[in-house]
Design an enzyme around this catalytic site. Sequence first.
Site, PDB file in Angstrom:
ATOM      1  NE  ARG A   1      -3.830  -2.201   2.242  1.00  0.00           N
ATOM      2  CZ  ARG A   1      -3.679  -3.521   2.325  1.00  0.00           C
ATOM      3  NH1 ARG A   1      -2.511  -4.041   2.663  1.00  0.00           N
ATOM      4  NH2 ARG A   1      -4.687  -4.322   2.068  1.00  0.00           N
TER       5      ARG A   1
ATOM      6  CG  HIS B   1      -0.906  -5.601  -4.271  1.00  0.00           C
ATOM      7  ND1 HIS B   1       0.225  -5.595  -3.496  1.00  0.00           N
ATOM      8  CD2 HIS B   1      -1.749  -6.514  -3.680  1.00  0.00           C
ATOM      9  CE1 HIS B   1       0.093  -6.442  -2.493  1.00  0.00           C
ATOM     10  NE2 HIS B   1      -1.094  -7.002  -2.567  1.00  0.00           N
TER      11      HIS B   1
ATOM     12  CG  HIS C   1      -0.097 -11.393  -3.937  1.00  0.00           C
ATOM     13  ND1 HIS C   1      -1.169 -12.114  -3.473  1.00  0.00           N
ATOM     14  CD2 HIS C   1       0.019 -10.333  -3.115  1.00  0.00           C
ATOM     15  CE1 HIS C   1      -1.687 -11.492  -2.433  1.00  0.00           C
ATOM     16  NE2 HIS C   1      -0.985 -10.408  -2.185  1.00  0.00           N
TER      17      HIS C   1
ATOM     18  CG  ASP D   1      -2.352  -8.218   5.199  1.00  0.00           C
ATOM     19  OD1 ASP D   1      -1.340  -8.222   4.480  1.00  0.00           O
ATOM     20  OD2 ASP D   1      -3.487  -7.890   4.805  1.00  0.00           O
TER      21      ASP D   1
ATOM     22  CD  GLU E   1       2.286 -10.154  -0.353  1.00  0.00           C
ATOM     23  OE1 GLU E   1       2.422  -8.980  -0.744  1.00  0.00           O
ATOM     24  OE2 GLU E   1       1.305 -10.519   0.300  1.00  0.00           O
TER      25      GLU E   1
HETATM   26  C1  FUC Z   1      -2.020  -8.808   0.392  1.00  0.00           C
HETATM   27  C2  FUC Z   1      -2.468  -8.002   1.540  1.00  0.00           C
HETATM   28  C3  FUC Z   1      -3.721  -7.342   1.426  1.00  0.00           C
HETATM   29  C4  FUC Z   1      -4.690  -7.802   0.399  1.00  0.00           C
HETATM   30  C5  FUC Z   1      -4.101  -8.471  -0.793  1.00  0.00           C
HETATM   31  C6  FUC Z   1      -4.956  -9.248  -1.683  1.00  0.00           C
HETATM   32  O1  FUC Z   1      -0.697  -8.645   0.058  1.00  0.00           O
HETATM   33  O2  FUC Z   1      -1.498  -7.163   2.108  1.00  0.00           O
HETATM   34  O3  FUC Z   1      -4.306  -7.002   2.631  1.00  0.00           O
HETATM   35  O4  FUC Z   1      -5.805  -8.329   0.865  1.00  0.00           O
HETATM   36  O5  FUC Z   1      -2.808  -8.852  -0.733  1.00  0.00           O
END
Ligand code: FUC
Length: 348
Positions: A80, A105, A179, A252, A313
Amino acid sequence: MLINKQLIGEVDGKSVYEYTLKNGNGIEISCLNYGCAITKMITPDNKGNYENIVLGFQDLAAYQDNPIYAGVVVGRIAGRIQDAQFTLDGKTYTLASNDGQNHLHGGLRGFHKVVWDVKTLDTEQEVVIEFSYTSLDGEEGYPGTLATKVTYTLNDQNEFMIHYYGQTDQETLFNPTNHTYFNLSGNVKQDISQHSLKINSSQFLELTQELMPTGKFIDVKDTVFDFRNGRKIKEGIDSSDSQNIIAGRGYDHPFVLDSHYNQEIVLHDEKSGRNLVVESDAVGVVLYTGNQIPTNLDIHGVKSRPYLGLCLETQGLPDSIHHPNFPSCILKKDQKFSTMTKYTFSVG
Ligand code: FUC
């Protein structure tokens, strides 16, 4: 070593293929040139059953929706950015507010909803797929034309490497990641709550209600964020720590990695016996335990739900542009960006 290729559709007038990389031990990794999405990783369990260990979808249309960013490369900036705005060199840039008032993202299309160019290399030692994409000056609101490459490499040592490269003609921000949601149970037989995880990290970032870093590093000692000796994900899901509650019950959170290339992240599922070791030169790793996965997606025939997969990540720290005490994610003109994460599959 082998690469197969299958046409699965078309986006923006460009053909989309699913590529499958295979090694000599039967491990298979499939991916798309759309968003560099990893669609499947097939690895053996302790009884020799080969099953898929990542969350993915059946068809291209589902990847064009993909609200959970399953399998994709996210960029230019992972995570974010506060208020979807930043200032660089005295100029203010406005990005898409796609997560409340904040940016998430890389924006609406980012790197994850575009078709990448592809080259493949198939040798006796390894199979490599090289994706390239040039993000134009002003794309998604970011300055500078940024030429990027992402390579996926699989070898017979059961190692899978992701390299990220970038070069810009003007100062910009760059902090990509992948991701992929892992679920080592195999073919999503169970959720990830019983997985155990080890992370060599003594500090994580405190988050606000909006999941933005406050700027404060918290010592993991005596918290469920202490993964240094390993712990089950369930402890964080059940935890009453306000940081776990904020995250939607679970994790998270960005963790700062205390070491690199020495098995700093190890995910294990006791039932299947599968191990995944993640090693990287990145500053940190965001552990997302799928707390907010909605219940309306079809994951290879299984209805999606929270905790069905977890993301590791590896990346620089989120929103570093607003936190001078974080390592910077500014990429200077003509500077060469390069980072690597290695995933090793084993059983035991
Ligand atoms: C992640 C999180 C978020 C989100 C997303 C799909 O990396 O940090 O909160 O929901 O991906």
